[in-house]
Write an enzyme that holds these catalytic residues in place. Structure first.
Site, PDB file in Angstrom:
ATOM      1  N   GLY A  99      24.198 -51.406   0.443  1.00 16.14           N
ATOM      2  CA  GLY A  99      22.809 -50.783   0.200  1.00 16.14           C
ATOM      3  C   GLY A  99      22.750 -49.435   0.558  1.00 16.14           C
ATOM      4  CG  ASP A 100      22.463 -46.101   3.347  1.00 14.46           C
ATOM      5  OD1 ASP A 100      22.866 -45.181   3.235  1.00 14.46           O
ATOM      6  OD2 ASP A 100      21.231 -46.376   4.107  1.00 14.46           O
ATOM      7  CG  ASP A 101      25.601 -42.658   1.963  1.00 10.22           C
ATOM      8  OD1 ASP A 101      25.230 -42.661   0.669  1.00 10.22           O
ATOM      9  OD2 ASP A 101      25.082 -42.152   3.163  1.00 10.22           O
TER      10      ASP A 101
END
Length: 464
Positions: A253-255
């Site tokens: 859900g992020d990098d």
């Protein structure tokens, strides 16, 4: 002679080293498991020999801590490996030791405890000054952690570490934490590190965080987190030198990978860059973040980063550079090539206004240098916007080179495909046509022909 034998028996009773070298459990003795590692170990132990119970309910925090404390005494006599056998092993935070291998067998799952009393609270990282969650100055120790270590291997034959992140995500969303959430694997001030051949699931926050480390290999790991949950970064090398990340599959859900080196005035003062970083053969799915992010915490500097042979699917951007006034330092000598992308919001994304700061003590006049950024040999399909490139007023991003890139747009693309402000550079053989600040100069963007030292390391063949 009788006294000598008696003395040895007394020592064995005191230190209680079960299943070390001479008495290996039959399940391991007959398994014939082989694996690759920086170094093989002379001694082997199993978590159950230290009271471990793999029922998914019993806490094994004491078992892990006791095992590692006792095995640490074998560091000078060939080192030791601790095997986590099949089962579900609930545990709080524990620290590793030097000349040590943690081997997670297939069918074994280390479950992160949701009992906060099993997670020590430690001081913030000196290059950050505050907890990264913006909640006070403390932070929970990582699930698997260690400081000032040498020669550490975390590996397996696809065993699993499950962070059971839902508890932490929910509480963070409700702003109920006074300290920063724990990371799954976090090693500090350490060298000669290998993390490989395991699956990581649902960390409370970042999954893998080597910080102030050198000579790091991260390879053949799978990381899975909900694409809807922020801060579940995959791999975040932070103020590290000579690091190789290869053959990893990450859903986040992020990098998927975020390269860092400290935050504003704290990172500037600490002054330790991330440098000599090679990322290759990455597959990433991250609809709300980047395949590889550089920053935003980059106040110690980021340089000499090579990224190649990357597949991005349903991901917000390829390589994103994130900085702001107050960060200082630099992002320079960045090389990326051979990307295959399908369903992207952006292909190229650079942001000079990432205005998250640890406190009001940052210097707004500390401007970052962003220069010598090279992208080549890329294809992208189903793209909403080709590029959003925004430097900083009176501090432009310079030396941008983009060559041999073909972008196919989505059914509903942005009307303006290249939005460029405060950037300067060149392009060649790029479609759709770039902005005027990146004119076509018929060039081939650079990629180094040499290797960083860690890429030449040959792993040894080891066994249980």
């Amino acid at each position: 002679m009788i006294r000598l034998v008696f003395g040895i028996l007394v020592l064995l009773a005191i230190f209680r080293f079960p299943a070390i070298e001479s008495r290996i459990p039959h399940s391991l003795e007959s398994s014939g498991i082989e694996f690759s590692a920086l170094n093989c170990r002379k001694h082997t132990a199993v978590l159950t020999d230290f009271g471990g119970v793999g029922d998914g309910k019993t806490s094994n925090t004491k078992a892990f801590r006791t095992a590692i404390t006792k095995l640490s005494q074998l560091a000078s006599s060939g080192g030791a490996q601790l095997v986590v056998p099949p089962g579900k092993w609930l545990t709080g935070s524990f620290n590793l030791t030097s000349h040590f291998t943690l081997f997670i067998q297939k069918g074994a799952t280390i479950l992160a405890s949701q009992d906060e009393s099993e997670w020590p609270v430690v001081a913030p990282l000196p290059s950050y000054g505050k907890g990264r969650d913006g909640t006070g100055t403390g932070r929970f120790n990582g699930l698997i952690s260690g400081t000032n270590l040498t020669d550490v291997v975390i590996t397996g034959n696809n065993g699993t570490i499950n962070g059971q992140g839902q508890y932490w995500w929910d509480k963070f969303k409700k702003k109920q934490f006074k300290v920063t959430r724990p990371y799954m694997i976090e090693l500090l001030y350490s060298k000669n590190i290998q993390i490989s051949n395991i699956t990581l699931v649902d960390s409370p926050s970042w999954h893998v965080h080597p910080v102030y480390c050198e000579n790091v290999i991260i390879k053949s790991i799978t990381i899975i987190a909900p694409v809807t949950v922020p801060n579940t970064d995959g791999i975040n090398p932070d103020s590290c030198t000579n690091t190789l990340i290869e053959d990893c599959y990450i859903v986040s859900g992020d990098d998927c990978i975020a390269v860092k080196s400290g935050w504003d005035q704290y990172g500037i003062k600490f002054g330790m860059p991330t440098q000599q970083l090679s990322i290759r053969r990455l597959t990433c799915i991250s609809p709300k973040s980047a395949g590889v992010a550089l920053g935003s915490e980059m106040s110690g500097g980021i340089k000499d980063v090579r990224i190649e042979d990357v597949t991005l699917i349903n991901t917000e951007s390829s390589v994103r550079i994130k900085t702001a006034a107050g960060r200082g330092a630099y992002v320079k000598d960045i090389y990326a090539r051979r990307f295959t992308m399908k369903t992207m919001k952006y292909v190229f994304w650079m942001s000079g206004n990432y205005n998250q700061h640890p406190d009001d003590g940052y210097d707004p006049k500390a401007l970052p240098e962003v220069s010598n950024i090279n992208f080549s040999d890329m294809t992208a399909e189903n793209v909403t916007m080709s590029a959003s490139l925004s430097g900083i007023d009176k501090d432009p991003y310079t030396g941008i080179c983009i060559s041999n890139v073909n972008i196919t747009l989505s059914a509903k693309p942005k009307e303006v495909q290249w939005n460029c402000t405060d950037v300067d550079g060149v392009t060649s053989r790029v479609k759709p046509d770039p902005c005027s600040s990146l004119p076509d100069k018929n060039v081939d963007c650079k990629f180094p022909t040499d290797l960083i030292p860690i890429e030449s390391v040959v792993l040894k063949k080891c066994s249980l």
